[in-house]
Design a protein around this motif. Structure first.
Motif, PDB file in Angstrom:
ATOM      1  N   ASP A   1      43.307  42.397  35.970  1.00  0.00           N
ATOM      2  CA  ASP A   1      44.427  42.359  35.025  1.00  0.00           C
ATOM      3  C   ASP A   1      45.095  43.724  34.875  1.00  0.00           C
ATOM      4  O   ASP A   1      46.298  43.800  34.668  1.00  0.00           O
ATOM      5  CB  ASP A   1      43.990  41.791  33.671  1.00  0.00           C
TER       6      ASP A   1
ATOM      7  N   ARG B   1      49.016  44.608  35.489  1.00  0.00           N
ATOM      8  CA  ARG B   1      49.870  45.317  34.533  1.00  0.00           C
ATOM      9  C   ARG B   1      50.428  46.609  35.125  1.00  0.00           C
ATOM     10  O   ARG B   1      51.471  47.093  34.722  1.00  0.00           O
ATOM     11  CB  ARG B   1      49.101  45.592  33.242  1.00  0.00           C
TER      12      ARG B   1
ATOM     13  N   ALA C   1      51.572  40.631  27.730  1.00  0.00           N
ATOM     14  CA  ALA C   1      50.428  41.434  28.171  1.00  0.00           C
ATOM     15  C   ALA C   1      50.940  42.728  28.808  1.00  0.00           C
ATOM     16  O   ALA C   1      50.430  43.808  28.543  1.00  0.00           O
ATOM     17  CB  ALA C   1      49.572  40.642  29.160  1.00  0.00           C
TER      18      ALA C   1
ATOM     19  N   MET D   1      46.744  39.161  32.155  1.00  0.00           N
ATOM     20  CA  MET D   1      45.990  38.811  30.954  1.00  0.00           C
ATOM     21  C   MET D   1      44.543  39.288  31.077  1.00  0.00           C
ATOM     22  O   MET D   1      43.959  39.220  32.150  1.00  0.00           O
ATOM     23  CB  MET D   1      45.988  37.294  30.754  1.00  0.00           C
ATOM     24  N   THR D   2      43.973  39.709  29.950  1.00  0.00           N
ATOM     25  CA  THR D   2      42.568  40.086  29.973  1.00  0.00           C
ATOM     26  C   THR D   2      41.730  38.818  30.104  1.00  0.00           C
ATOM     27  O   THR D   2      42.229  37.704  29.909  1.00  0.00           O
ATOM     28  CB  THR D   2      42.155  40.789  28.671  1.00  0.00           C
ATOM     29  N   GLN D   3      40.464  39.020  30.421  1.00  0.00           N
ATOM     30  CA  GLN D   3      39.551  37.889  30.538  1.00  0.00           C
ATOM     31  C   GLN D   3      39.602  37.028  29.266  1.00  0.00           C
ATOM     32  O   GLN D   3      39.677  35.810  29.313  1.00  0.00           O
ATOM     33  CB  GLN D   3      38.128  38.419  30.752  1.00  0.00           C
TER      34      GLN D   3
ATOM     35  N   GLU E   1      41.982  36.863  26.918  1.00  0.00           N
ATOM     36  CA  GLU E   1      43.272  36.184  26.767  1.00  0.00           C
ATOM     37  C   GLU E   1      43.323  34.958  27.676  1.00  0.00           C
ATOM     38  O   GLU E   1      43.840  33.902  27.293  1.00  0.00           O
ATOM     39  CB  GLU E   1      44.419  37.118  27.146  1.00  0.00           C
TER      40      GLU E   1
ATOM     41  N   LEU F   1      43.745  31.159  26.483  1.00  0.00           N
ATOM     42  CA  LEU F   1      44.903  30.390  26.930  1.00  0.00           C
ATOM     43  C   LEU F   1      44.477  29.054  27.563  1.00  0.00           C
ATOM     44  O   LEU F   1      45.013  27.992  27.249  1.00  0.00           O
ATOM     45  CB  LEU F   1      45.702  31.216  27.942  1.00  0.00           C
TER      46      LEU F   1
END
Lengths: 251, 483
Positions: free
Chosen positions: A75, A79, A107, B441-443, B445, B449
């Protein structure tokens, strides 16, 4: 400075070495195409750069803007600007395309220290982009990729790419399963994103896609190595002659 | 929107289990244990009429006859409960105050942490709150407005005095004192809860809401809620729970009765977030709840929605008795169990009238070492011509050390009945997680979701102000569940 540098990359899955020393430099504004027969490591390359688990990097490095990509979680890489357009985008039942997009955009914005996107602003932005990509208005209300046709899935990938404005976009067999009209729309979407601040790595099996997304460089990946590199004319040559002669050379 | 934002902001503060605080208010407690004296004490404290005391004693004597015959058919494991080792009455010292100014500031502080916007009534934006702190209702808002419309919304202890005819007529009429072990216990010792009456033909313009909170060490919570929707009326009722962090197990045995008369509709929504115990399974609330609705009238309708994320043990089957012809019952449930939580939850749809319809949508999510069981009964009586049921049970597993179980019971005594049952079990896939993370997205998030998507059908039945909170809770409950 180069946008993305791949240096002597060796990758294994289990005991098997898939990539055997890939070196590639992508500068801003460039489109590189990676071509090659099935099973030569094209998808491994894209997955490793994006951070999918299950691969072991045994040697080499990948730098994004000079920063070590392998030190970042998947992630974080996203980003930081790495985007992978998937060959087989997964379905996420119950999550509308729009709420998925919003979560992804936010995010990124949070990571950059920006406020979350305003609902109205988001809607306006998405509407404009879906229209450009010839997508139906109600598509963003549907659960992401659920029941989407092959063309719709790939358009949705390009829509995400457009909204997330990556530094490096990797297109993994984006042309697979597309009819000629969808291919054109998707290619137009990609071409619209070409800029001097962005680089593309286009992975494809067929030359067809490269009629629409014209590359600056073409590399032929065979048995985990780049067998030959050249300009866009190399793709045409491959189309006519196939990979046979490189397969022999690489073996 | 203001309330939504407020809720969202408050929920953001929760993270993990931030509701683990304890307010220090001296409480007015009965001694530990259960006896006729304690029951007389509770009844006297509440200044109850004789008939109420008699009802309590009758239940208590019946409960004694039951001995230690707790129901044991659920797929739940917990140490034996010592009923003599709990307190059955505790009240904040200053109770039943006329205005918020008189309320203990510490209590208000607690509410603030919980995100109950009592201080700023305008923030309620149409939500009347009957806030229950421990066992006694402290403040009721919007009461006047509701009164003018003929809505009765008050603590049940107050209704006993002000509307004895309604309480006498309906209390125990859906869940009789002899119904089950925990309902019997509740009938003997219940301390307070909400009473709602919606008059004929009125569509209650605001969501009625009660927040329950357990805040006394070793105090069993025995809430009693009674909601009556008279002919042609409509009401939406919200119940939300949070509790402070404790090491001891806390017993909770609530009873909720709903009565819908001809053409009436009741929507009852719960977000349950009691302390689930720590990651090793220590502590946490034991939640044994009996919730039942009687669709007595023709064309009456009851809709239960529950989001169960808390408690160490959940034993709960919100049900509908479809007596009136053309009546319908719906049950929407999300049950999330993580770490060592156990939930055995579902519903009962009892079809008695003609053309009755029921719908069951259950979403169970299991992570860690948790066990999650859907248990549901669909019974179609001999006279229930053309009854219809649709049941869908979906289970989602996170990790490989948790369990999901589906136990449907279908009993049909009428050949014209039609019942459908669909069930699925799936796991969150690595591909889905990677896809989300590739989009930044983080783990956590990503899990939130995906799970919210899985639960969407249920969550979208919640009123707006609850839906936002519930979505956040879904994510928070599963934090750390994917390694």
């Amino acid at each position: 400075m180069a946008l993305l540098e791949i240096k002597n990359l060796h990758v294994s899955v289990g005991d098997r070495e898939i990539l055997k020393g890939i070196t590639l430099t992508l500068n801003g504004g460039e489109v590189h195409a990676i071509m090659g027969p099935n099973g030569t490591g094209k998808s491994t390359l894209s997955n490793v750069i994006a951070g999918r688990e299950g691969y072991t990097v045994t040697q080499g490095e990948v730098l994004l803007d000079g920063k070590d990509v392998f030190a970042m979680a998947a992630d974080e890489r996203a980003r930081a600007g790495i985007f992978l357009a998937f060959q087989y985008p997964v379905e996420i039942p119950g999550v509308s395309t729009s709420s998925f997009l919003k979560t992804a955009i936010n995010a990124k914005r949070r990571a950059e220290g920006h406020k979350e996107i305003d609902a109205m602003e988001f809607l306006k932005l998405v509407k404009a982009k879906t229209k450009e990509l010839g997508m139906a208005d109600d598509m963003i209300k549907r659960p992401l990729n659920v029941g989407f046709s092959g063309g719709e899935k790939k358009r949705a990938e390009v829509l995400q790419m457009t909204l997330l404005e990556p530094r490096v976009a990797i297109l993994d067999e984006t042309d697979s399963g597309l009819d000629i009209d969808a291919l054109k729309v998707v290619s137009d979407g990609v071409n619209a994103l070409r800029s001097k601040d962005r680089a593309f790595l286009v992975i494809t099996h067929y030359q067809r896609l490269l009629d629409y997304i014209v590359p600056d460089h073409v590399h032929v990946l065979v048995n985990g190595r780049i067998a030959v590199s050249g300009g866009k004319e190399l793709a045409l040559e491959l189309e006519a002659e196939g990979y046979a002669k490189y397969q022999g050379a690489a073996a | 929107m203001a309330v939504t934002r407020e809720t969202a902001a408050t929920v953001k503060e929760i993270e993990q289990y931030k509701y683990g605080f304890v307010t220090d208010i001296e409480s007015d407690k009965a001694p530990k244990g259960l006896s006729e004296d304690i029951i007389r004490f509770i009844s006297a404290k509440k200044n109850e009429p004789e008939w109420m005391l008699e009802g309590r004693l009758k239940a208590y004597r019946y409960w004694l006859e039951l001995g230690d015959q707790e129901p044991d058919w659920a797929k739940l494991h917990y140490p034996k409960i010592d009923y003599q080792d709990a307190y059955y009455y505790a009240a904040p010292k200053k109770a039943a105050l006329a205005s918020l100014d008189e309320v203990d500031p510490k209590l208000l502080e607690t509410y603030k942490k919980l995100g109950i916007p009592l201080l700023e009534q305008q923030m309620l934006a149409g939500v009347a709150v009957d806030a229950v702190f421990d066992s006694v209702s402290v403040a009721t808002t919007y009461k006047k407005k509701l009164e003018e419309m003929g809505v009765i919304f008050m603590p049940i202890s107050e209704a006993v005095h002000k509307h004895p005819e309604l309480v006498k007529k309906y209390l125990g009429s859906v869940v009789p004192y002899s119904d089950n072990f925990f309902a019997t216990l509740n009938a003997a010792v219940f301390t307070d809860g909400s009473f709602v009456y919606i008059p004929k033909g009125l569509r209650c313009p605001m969501e009625l809401s009660t927040y329950f909170r357990i805040n006394e060490k070793n105090t069993g919570q025995f809430e009693r809620t009674l909601i009556i929707a008279d002919e042609g009326s409509y009401v939406s009722y919200l119940e939300g729970c949070t509790a402070p962090q404790r090491d001891e197990n806390q017993l909770h045995a609530a009873v909720v009765e709903l009565i819908a008369l001809d053409d009436a509709e009741i929507k009852y929504s719960t977000v349950q977030n009691w302390y689930p115990g720590d990651a090793q399974g220590r502590g946490g609330i034991y939640n044994f709840v009996t919730k039942r609705a009687a669709c007595r009238g023709r064309n009456s309708k009851v809709m239960w929605t529950q989001v169960e994320t808390g408690s160490a043990i959940t034993w709960k089957y919100p049900s509908c008795i479809l007596q009136g012809d053309n009546s319908s019952g719906e049950f929407y449930s999300v049950a999330i169990t993580n770490n060592h939580q156990q939930a055995d939850t579902g519903t009962k749809m009892i079809h008695l009238g003609k053309n009755t319809k029921s719908k069951i949508i259950s979403k169970g999510i299991s992570a860690g070492h948790a066990d999650n069981t859907y248990r549901g009964l669909v019974r179609i009586g001999a006279k229930a011509d053309n009854a219809r049921n649709y049941t869908q049970c979906d289970s989602l597993l996170i990790g490989s050390t948790c369990g999901a179980h589906t136990v449907p019971y279908i009993e049909t005594k009428n050949p014209t009945a039609r019942t459908e049952h669909e069930a699925t079990t799936s796991k969150i896939s690595e591909d889905q997680l990677f896809y989300c993370r590739q989009r930044g997205m983080t783990q956590e998030e990503a899990v939130s979701l995906i799970v919210n998507g899985f639960c969407k059908e249920v969550l979208q039945t919640l009123p707006m102000e609850f839906a936002v909170e519930a979505q956040k809770l879904v994510g928070i409950s599963l934090e750390g569940s994917v390694g």
